[in-house]
Design an enzyme around this catalytic site. Structure first.
Site, PDB file in Angstrom:
ATOM      1  N   GLY A  48     -43.281 -33.245  31.347  1.00  0.00           N
ATOM      2  CA  GLY A  48     -42.413 -34.317  31.846  1.00  0.00           C
ATOM      3  C   GLY A  48     -42.151 -35.369  30.780  1.00  0.00           C
ATOM      4  N   ALA A  49     -41.912 -34.893  29.544  1.00  0.00           N
ATOM      5  CA  ALA A  49     -41.786 -35.822  28.409  1.00  0.00           C
ATOM      6  C   ALA A  49     -40.344 -36.216  28.120  1.00  0.00           C
ATOM      7  CB  ALA A  49     -42.409 -35.204  27.158  1.00  0.00           C
ATOM      8  N   SER A  50     -39.386 -35.756  28.931  1.00  0.00           N
ATOM      9  CA  SER A  50     -37.983 -36.036  28.594  1.00  0.00           C
ATOM     10  C   SER A  50     -37.586 -37.479  28.897  1.00  0.00           C
ATOM     11  CB  SER A  50     -37.049 -35.072  29.342  1.00  0.00           C
ATOM     12  OG  SER A  50     -37.171 -35.227  30.742  1.00  0.00           O
ATOM     13  N   ARG A  51     -38.314 -38.130  29.808  1.00  0.00           N
ATOM     14  CA  ARG A  51     -37.957 -39.526  30.124  1.00  0.00           C
ATOM     15  C   ARG A  51     -39.170 -40.234  30.735  1.00  0.00           C
ATOM     16  NH1 ARG A  51     -35.378 -36.495  34.467  1.00  0.00           N
ATOM     17  NH2 ARG A  51     -36.462 -37.025  36.405  1.00  0.00           N
ATOM     18  N   ASP A  94     -40.628 -25.210  33.570  1.00  0.00           N
ATOM     19  CA  ASP A  94     -40.925 -25.736  34.901  1.00  0.00           C
ATOM     20  C   ASP A  94     -42.439 -25.638  35.097  1.00  0.00           C
ATOM     21  OD1 ASP A  94     -41.379 -26.124  37.622  1.00  0.00           O
ATOM     22  OD2 ASP A  94     -39.494 -25.174  38.215  1.00  0.00           O
ATOM     23  N   ASN A 109     -48.312 -34.894  32.903  1.00  0.00           N
ATOM     24  CA  ASN A 109     -47.586 -36.079  33.386  1.00  0.00           C
ATOM     25  C   ASN A 109     -46.483 -35.755  34.385  1.00  0.00           C
ATOM     26  OD1 ASN A 109     -46.202 -38.902  33.054  1.00  0.00           O
ATOM     27  ND2 ASN A 109     -44.665 -37.415  32.391  1.00  0.00           N
ATOM     28  N   TYR A 159     -47.180 -37.488  48.795  1.00  0.00           N
ATOM     29  CA  TYR A 159     -47.408 -37.960  47.423  1.00  0.00           C
ATOM     30  C   TYR A 159     -48.870 -38.381  47.238  1.00  0.00           C
ATOM     31  CZ  TYR A 159     -46.688 -40.504  43.054  1.00  0.00           C
ATOM     32  OH  TYR A 159     -46.774 -40.927  41.753  1.00  0.00           O
ATOM     33  N   LYS A 204     -51.784 -36.770  44.581  1.00  0.00           N
ATOM     34  CA  LYS A 204     -52.444 -37.551  43.528  1.00  0.00           C
ATOM     35  C   LYS A 204     -53.958 -37.635  43.754  1.00  0.00           C
ATOM     36  CE  LYS A 204     -48.842 -38.279  40.962  1.00  0.00           C
ATOM     37  NZ  LYS A 204     -48.749 -37.720  39.608  1.00  0.00           N
TER      38      LYS A 204
END
Ligand code: NJP
Length: 252
Positions: free
Chosen positions: A14-17, A63, A91, A156, A160
């Site tokens: 999840g490092a694109s944003r 994915d 992340n 959610y 977590k």
């Protein structure tokens, strides 16, 4: 900025944003090569990426809820960097909201897959790399919702809480293999995705009263802290959840 010492490669999902991009930037600045995984496969979208930093990013489409994609992507990035894999940051995550009576099986299982199962699958895929060196750090990105009862957030919160539990189990089972596992649990953190909501309107009013620090965190707060965990290399620190929430989660 010039990076003189190679410190190995860390995979960040999840490092694109958002928070993942800030973690990738922090790690690259500290001298790591960074595998940047996301479904889009985009480079981290964050200010401060110089050409020199961009060279340390290895973006790939993957994915995280698909284990076969994870194993293949880690192997490909390792080959491209030519550096040993020294860590993983789990992340990538998605949000989910809705009244308990309306939660559907498909939605619950999908969020569990992306937020929780992916942490297990990615950690399993990185394990052989870390075992080979008898050393490594896995940082999971959880949430301060893991210890709270939050209306309309059952799914959610459950994912977590699972991340925190897996962190403890991995730390215990892999502790004698030189592999440490930590869970960094943010509070409200401003990203491009939620900036409008956090800055204006009812949520902004609520947060200004509820967060002792007075404001939501910034993605860099989490990025810098996660980077420091890699840089510090504190060998006895493992299994814990560390909350970065401006004391929001402990406010009475
Ligand atoms: O998320 P966002 P944040 N496979 O939406 C990627 C936790 N957290 O930075 O796939 C692979 O800006 C997606 O890229 P793409 C939160 O639960 C946050 O806010 O191309 N990648 C993007 O790079 C999460 O675990 C707050 O769409 C997938 C990234 O993930 C982490 O922090 C508070 C994917 C998501 O970027 C990052 O959150 C808190 C998949 N299946 C915990 N699905 C907060 N921001 O306030 C998504 O307590 N991605």
């Amino acid at each position: 900025m010039s990076v003189e010492i190679e410190k190995g490669c860390v995979m960040v999902t999840g490092a694109s944003r958002g928070i993942g991009a800030a973690i990738a930037l922090g790690l690259a600045r500290a001298g790591y090569r960074v595998g940047c995984l996301s479904r889009s496969g985009e480079m981290p979208q964050i200010s401060g990426v110089t050409p020199e930093i961009a060279e340390r990013f290895y973006a790939a489409a993957c994915d995280v809820s698909r284990p076969e994609q994870l194993a293949k992507t880690f192997a490909e990035i390792t080959q491209r960097t030519g550096q040993p894999v020294v860590g993983l940051v789990n992340n990538a995550g998605i949000h989910s909201q809705g009244r308990i009576e309306t939660i559907e099986e498909r939605e619950f299982k999908n969020v569990m897959d992306v937020n929780a199962y992916s942490v297990l699958a990615a950690s399993q895929s990185i394990y052989p790399f870390l075992l080979e060196r008898k050393s490594g750090l896995i940082v999971n990105i959880g949430s301060f919702f893991d210890k709270l009862g939050v209306k309309q957030h059952l799914t959610y919160c459950a994912t977590k809480a699972a991340v925190a539990a897996m962190t403890r189990c991995m730390a215990v089972e892999w502790g004698n293999k030189g592999i440490r596992v930590l869970n960094v649990a943010p509070g409200y953190v401003m990203t491009d995705f939620n900036r409008d909501q956090i800055e204006k309107g009812p949520l902004a009013d609520y947060l200004s009263k509820r967060i002792p620090a007075g404001v939501a965190g910034q993605a860099q707060d989490i990025g810098n802290f996660v980077t420091s965990l890699f840089v510090l290399n504190s060998p006895y620190m493992t299994g814990e959840t560390i909350y970065i929430d401006g004391a929001h989660g402990i406010l009475q």
